[in-house]
Design a protein around this motif. Structure first.
Motif, PDB file in Angstrom:
ATOM      1  N   VAL A   1     -21.699  48.220  67.715  1.00 31.96           N
ATOM      2  CA  VAL A   1     -20.812  48.923  66.787  1.00 31.96           C
ATOM      3  C   VAL A   1     -19.602  49.485  67.539  1.00 31.96           C
ATOM      4  O   VAL A   1     -18.450  49.321  67.116  1.00 31.96           O
ATOM      5  N   ILE A   2     -19.857  50.127  68.682  1.00 30.21           N
ATOM      6  CA  ILE A   2     -18.761  50.699  69.480  1.00 30.21           C
ATOM      7  C   ILE A   2     -17.847  49.580  69.994  1.00 30.21           C
ATOM      8  O   ILE A   2     -16.620  49.688  69.935  1.00 30.21           O
ATOM      9  N   ASP A   3     -18.439  48.492  70.465  1.00 26.81           N
ATOM     10  CA  ASP A   3     -17.639  47.345  70.925  1.00 26.81           C
ATOM     11  C   ASP A   3     -16.674  46.883  69.844  1.00 26.81           C
ATOM     12  O   ASP A   3     -15.492  46.651  70.090  1.00 26.81           O
ATOM     13  N   LYS A   4     -17.202  46.746  68.634  1.00 30.38           N
ATOM     14  CA  LYS A   4     -16.385  46.245  67.529  1.00 30.38           C
ATOM     15  C   LYS A   4     -15.264  47.233  67.205  1.00 30.38           C
ATOM     16  O   LYS A   4     -14.132  46.823  66.943  1.00 30.38           O
ATOM     17  N   LEU A   5     -15.583  48.527  67.255  1.00 29.73           N
ATOM     18  CA  LEU A   5     -14.551  49.540  66.988  1.00 29.73           C
ATOM     19  C   LEU A   5     -13.430  49.477  68.025  1.00 29.73           C
ATOM     20  O   LEU A   5     -12.252  49.551  67.679  1.00 29.73           O
ATOM     21  N   ILE A   6     -13.818  49.350  69.288  1.00 25.50           N
ATOM     22  CA  ILE A   6     -12.802  49.277  70.349  1.00 25.50           C
ATOM     23  C   ILE A   6     -11.905  48.060  70.104  1.00 25.50           C
ATOM     24  O   ILE A   6     -10.672  48.144  70.185  1.00 25.50           O
TER      25      ILE A   6
END
Ligand code: ADP
Ligand code: MG
Length: 268
Positions: free
Chosen positions: A179-184
């Motif tokens: 999820v964090i990867d996608k947000l970045i």
């Protein structure tokens, strides 16, 4: 967007002196995601602290959006700081404040916006990290992944050109890391944010990065696209990417051991 030129940094004096960075050079391209990877004690945090102006180098230049921040006074630094957001490793939320109050902090501190505008902006930022509706929760009620997303919502509060991420996936489960990867990636691609990600999560760095800078004892041992690093024939790079405990890089070394080695290096 960011250039580091001939950066030197040592800690301590005399025979206790430890040289951490010696003629360090790096470029961070506008709108791209650049990850800095390397083992514990390799100098990742030291570089990040220089980039945000928390450390001053012994010598060298750090040019952010055309300005050398190493020569700047506090006033100049405050102005440059508005161009970047920082997502700290721990999330660094205030436990006594609600999510809304936490995300609103930079807006209250650095703008003259009125309360209702701030509230709308907070909603927008929470929407961007997929957490609209969490306004009135306290950090203690949030999961680790949610805390990081709130920290990210706060980091983008002032619509920064640059976001520095300090170990954004540390301590998270694989789904939350995704999820964090996608947000970045979304923030970088949709808002053209220049992202600098310090991480030891290699698979994550391989997924999200336009460019990876691989450090070993304060020196760059490889840099390029994830593809280029994957194709590297340098045994240290291969070991790092595979996470292999056996190889030229001794993974068992503590930061203290590196300190000793660096001292030896600087003594020679
Ligand atoms: P990483 O973030 O990659 O784990 P660091 O940048 O924290 O590595 O540390 C790199 C080296 O610099 C280590 O040898 C560490 O002991 C040393 N170092 C970092 N900060 C300080 C400091 N404030 N005082 C003394 N030594 C430091
Ligand atoms: Mg560190």
């Amino acid at each position: 967007m960011i250039q580091i030129r001939h950066l030197y940094k040592s800690f301590g004096e005399g025979d206790k002196k430890t040289v951490v960075l010696e003629d360090f050079n790096a470029d961070f391209e506008r709108g791209k995601i650049t990850s800095i990877i390397g083992g514990s004690g390799s100098g990742k945090s030291t570089i990040l602290k220089h980039l945000i102006g928390a450390y001053k180098p012994d010598s060298g230049q750090i040019i952010i959006d055309g300005e050398d921040i190493t020569k700047m006074n506090a006033e100049g630094m405050n102005r440059v700081r508005k161009k970047f957001g920082i997502m700290f490793q721990s999330g660094a939320l205030f436990n006594s404040l609600t999510v809304e109050e936490n995300v609103a902090l930079p807006l209250r501190e650095h703008t003259d916006l009125n309360e209702s505008t701030i509230r709308i902006m907070v909603k927008m930022k929470l929407e961007m990290v997929g957490l609209r509706g969490a306004e009135h929760l306290k950090p203690a009620q949030l999961s680790g992944g949610m805390i990081k997303r709130i920290a990210l919502a706060r980091a983008i509060g002032l619509d920064p050109k640059i976001v520095f991420y300090d170990e954004p996936s540390a301590g998270l489960d694989p789904i939350s890391i995704g999820v964090i990867d996608k947000l970045i990636m979304d923030l970088s691609r949709k808002m053209w944010i220049t992202s600098v990600v310090v991480t030891h999560e290699i698979p994550s760095a391989m997924r999200i990065s336009d460019k990876i800078i691989m450090l070993f004892k304060g020196k760059i041992i490889a840099q390029g696209s994830p593809q280029e690093l994957n194709n590297s024939s340098d045994p240290r790079v291969i070991q790092f990417i595979k996470g292999d405990p056996d190889g030229p890089i001794p993974f068992s070394k503590s930061q203290k051991d590196y300190g000793e080695e660096l001292k030896e290096m600087s003594a020679n």
